[in-house]
Design a protein around this motif. Structure first.
Motif, short mmCIF file in Angstrom:
data_model
loop_
_atom_site.label_atom_id
_atom_site.label_comp_id
_atom_site.label_asym_id
_atom_site.label_seq_id
_atom_site.Cartn_x
_atom_site.Cartn_y
_atom_site.Cartn_z
N ILE A 1 -4.86 7.08 -0.67
CA ILE A 1 -4.07 6.88 -1.80
C ILE A 1 -4.18 7.77 -3.35
O ILE A 1 -2.66 8.88 -3.22
N LEU A 2 -5.63 8.20 -3.10
CA LEU A 2 -5.45 9.18 -4.57
C LEU A 2 -4.91 10.86 -3.33
O LEU A 2 -4.53 10.97 -4.51
N LEU A 3 -5.39 11.05 -1.98
CA LEU A 3 -5.05 12.53 -1.81
C LEU A 3 -3.51 12.07 -1.87
O LEU A 3 -2.89 13.48 -2.27
N ALA A 4 -2.84 11.35 -1.97
CA ALA A 4 -1.11 11.36 -1.63
C ALA A 4 -0.79 11.56 -2.99
O ALA A 4 -0.20 12.36 -3.55
N ASN A 5 -1.10 10.09 -3.94
CA ASN A 5 -0.96 10.71 -5.60
C ASN A 5 -1.10 12.29 -6.48
O ASN A 5 -0.78 13.12 -6.96
N ILE A 6 -2.10 13.11 -5.71
CA ILE A 6 -3.11 13.82 -5.89
C ILE A 6 -2.05 15.03 -5.84
O ILE A 6 -1.10 16.34 -6.02
N PHE B 1 0.63 -1.22 0.01
CA PHE B 1 -0.11 -0.39 -0.18
C PHE B 1 0.93 1.11 0.33
O PHE B 1 0.65 2.20 -0.72
N GLY B 2 1.82 1.33 0.50
CA GLY B 2 2.69 2.38 0.82
C GLY B 2 3.33 2.43 -0.74
O GLY B 2 3.58 4.44 -1.75
N ILE B 3 4.01 1.57 -1.97
CA ILE B 3 4.59 2.23 -2.69
C ILE B 3 3.12 2.75 -3.53
O ILE B 3 3.14 3.21 -4.66
N ALA B 4 1.90 1.88 -3.69
CA ALA B 4 0.87 2.46 -4.31
C ALA B 4 0.85 3.93 -4.33
O ALA B 4 0.35 4.71 -4.74
N ALA B 5 0.70 4.28 -2.66
CA ALA B 5 0.58 5.60 -2.85
C ALA B 5 1.85 6.85 -3.02
O ALA B 5 1.62 8.11 -3.28
N HIS B 6 3.17 6.69 -2.09
CA HIS B 6 4.68 6.85 -2.26
C HIS B 6 5.21 6.84 -3.74
O HIS B 6 5.74 7.47 -4.05
#
Length: 527
Positions: free
Chosen positions: A388-393, A28-33
């Protein structure tokens, strides 16, 4: 012991539950960051810390240099990012050990929540120090596990864990003081869990709470003593940033004022509808509704309504009430302090509560128990997806703001090279600021500190003695200038030549005053 034997022994000691939680956290961390790890997406502070020894004694972070040592002192996205993710994943494993989580789905949810929570994203925007901060968090998690695994009673058993736990707390506080609040929140929620789902007596739980209290007070004492010694020998003064000098002098202790802001900021974080409705806020509403139902059911299942369990019920309610005060505990060190997003990692534990309830639910295939489990699962995965959306945005915003600022610096360098008098300048003075360049956060919600969609060409002075335009001109364009004193700036501002200068980007917004290059972004008040 031979390396092969050591790793073989280690393999048999690592439980599959730990591996599952760890892998979930990494995934999940890689997906977010990963967007941040594979790109250089700095904010305004990062541009001043491409290389920094992290000597932040003036901020009370006397051990930050040690915490950031393993990732080098360079801002290396992949190295610092993966180190940060490693510390976060190990922290998630510690939390799963603390609450003795065995079921697959709660383990996956704990790993995911810890690595995608918005505070993690905000901290990643300051990636040059993120690994140090998350090492601080890991130390607090290990300390909590040590305290929880000590014998229920007995002085000798308690002492053997109190000393290392206190050392870990002191080291963590010396990296980033905000993880004091995380530790307190973790302790409060763990005590609540023991009250609800363990058969420990009130006496045993009192001893547990006492061990937590002693560990944090001893850790604070060790931290303050070591900090004062380091501060004395380094001859540095405390910074005024976030009223730190007042915090350590204890001049701003107003408990009632602090308590009021704790309540306001806690509810503001979860339920600020002032700018309309969005997924984050809606999920928070469902979260608290679900938690209310789950707590009521737990009270009923554990028969806490029974008069003989009244003390247990009152203590459980007290723990619930104490969660916001633990998460914002730093407010009680200084009534002027307001927590930004990097300082509220303790709130992540609120999002872990549904997963912990899932773990504690007995096996039951009837409709309503199944419905509760599906509700927990659906809400938690929607929350994870939203994080995850918040991180990528956020990282996309960082990329745009960086490229916009980089383009402006190239234009500045071009103008400077076209100015004949600039060749004789060895100092720089930046007046005013670009529009939309002073914001330190973007509001989605939550308030994402370290992220902006404006310029990151901030002209703020720093302890390093330079500002961002000055640093970017040097690092990206090879134009090196030393800083200008405030007295020189005041003198320049009084001249007719400066007062007639237009603001950037108009022609004439860059000029030379003797050996000082002047950039005028906007008008400043020098009265």
């Amino acid at each position: 012991m031979e390396p092969e034997l050591f790793f073989s022994t280690l393999k048999h000691r690592i439980k599959k539950e730990w591996i599952l939680c760890f892998c979930s956290a990494i995934g999940f961390g890689i997906a977010a960051h990963i967007y941040k790890f594979l790109n250089f997406l700095p904010n305004w502070d990062s541009l001043l810390n491409l290389y920094s020894s992290q000597n932040k004694i003036d901020l009370g972070r006397c051990f930050l240099s040690v915490g950031c040592l393993f990732g080098s002192y360079y801002d290396l996205p992949w190295i610092n990012g993966m180190l940060s993710l490693l510390y976060l994943a190990l922290s998630a494993v510690c939390i799963s050990i603390l609450f003795d989580v065995k079921k697959t789905l709660p383990l996956i949810l704990i790993g995911g929540m810890v690595t995608t929570f918005p505070t993690v994203t905000s901290t990643m925007s300051y990636l040059y120090l993120a690994d140090g901060f998350f090492l601080s968090m890991l130390c607090m998690c290990i300390a909590a596990v040590l305290i929880a695994r000590a014998p229920a009673t007995g002085f000798r058993g308690s002492l053997c864990v109190l000393f290392p736990a206190s050392l870990l707390c002191a080291f963590s506080l010396g990296i980033y003081q905000a993880y004091l609040a995380f530790y307190l929140t973790l302790a409060v929620i763990y005590l609540l869990w023991k009250l609800l789902f363990s058969k420990d007596s009130i006496k045993e739980l009192f001893c547990l709470a006492l061990r937590f209290a002693v560990s944090i007070f001893a850790g604070l004492l060790l931290y303050l003593l070591s900090f004062q010694l380091i501060l004395t020998f380094s001859s540095q003064k405390l910074s005024e940033y976030l009223y730190i000098s007042n915090t350590y002098s204890l001049k701003m202790l107003r408990p009632l004022t602090s308590a009021k802001y704790v309540v306001l900021d806690f509810f503001h974080y979860f339920f600020d509808f002032s700018n309309g409705v969005n997924l984050f806020l809606l999920l928070n509403v469902f979260l608290f509704l679900l938690l209310t139902l789950l707590f009521l059911e737990a009270f009923h299942r554990q028969k806490l309504w029974d008069p003989k369990n009244r003390v247990r019920l009152l203590l459980s309610l007290l723990c619930i009430v104490c969660v916001p005060f633990a998460a914002y505990a730093l407010y009680f060190t200084n009534s002027s302090l307001r927590a930004h997003n990097l300082m509220v990692m303790g709130l992540c534990l609120v999002y872990l509560l549904p997963a912990l309830f899932y773990e504690s639910m007995p096996a039951d295939s009837r409709f309503f128990p199944c419905l509760k489990r599906w509700a927990i699962l659906l809400l938690s995965f929607l929350t994870l997806y939203n994080f995850i959306l918040l991180a990528n945005i956020s990282y996309q915003k960082l990329e745009i703001s960086y490229e916009k600022s980089f383009g402006t610096v190239i234009r500045l360098a071009d103008r400077i090279e076209q100015l004949p008098e600039a060749a004789a300048c060895d100092k720089i003075a930046v007046f005013g600021s670009l529009a939309d360049s002073e914001s330190i956060a973007i509001y989605f919600p939550p308030n994402m500190t370290g992220i902006t969609d404006g310029y990151i060409l901030r002209k703020q002075d720093t302890s390093m003695g330079e500002n961002v335009p000055q640093a970017m001109l040097r690092d990206y364009c090879g134009l090196s200038y030393s800083d200008t004193t405030q007295a020189d700036k005041d003198r320049i501002a009084q001249t007719a030549q400066y007062q007639e200068m237009p603001c950037w980007p108009r022609a004439g917004s860059i000029a030379a005053f003797d050996n000082i290059l002047v950039i005028k972004f906007s008008e400043e008040n020098h009265s």
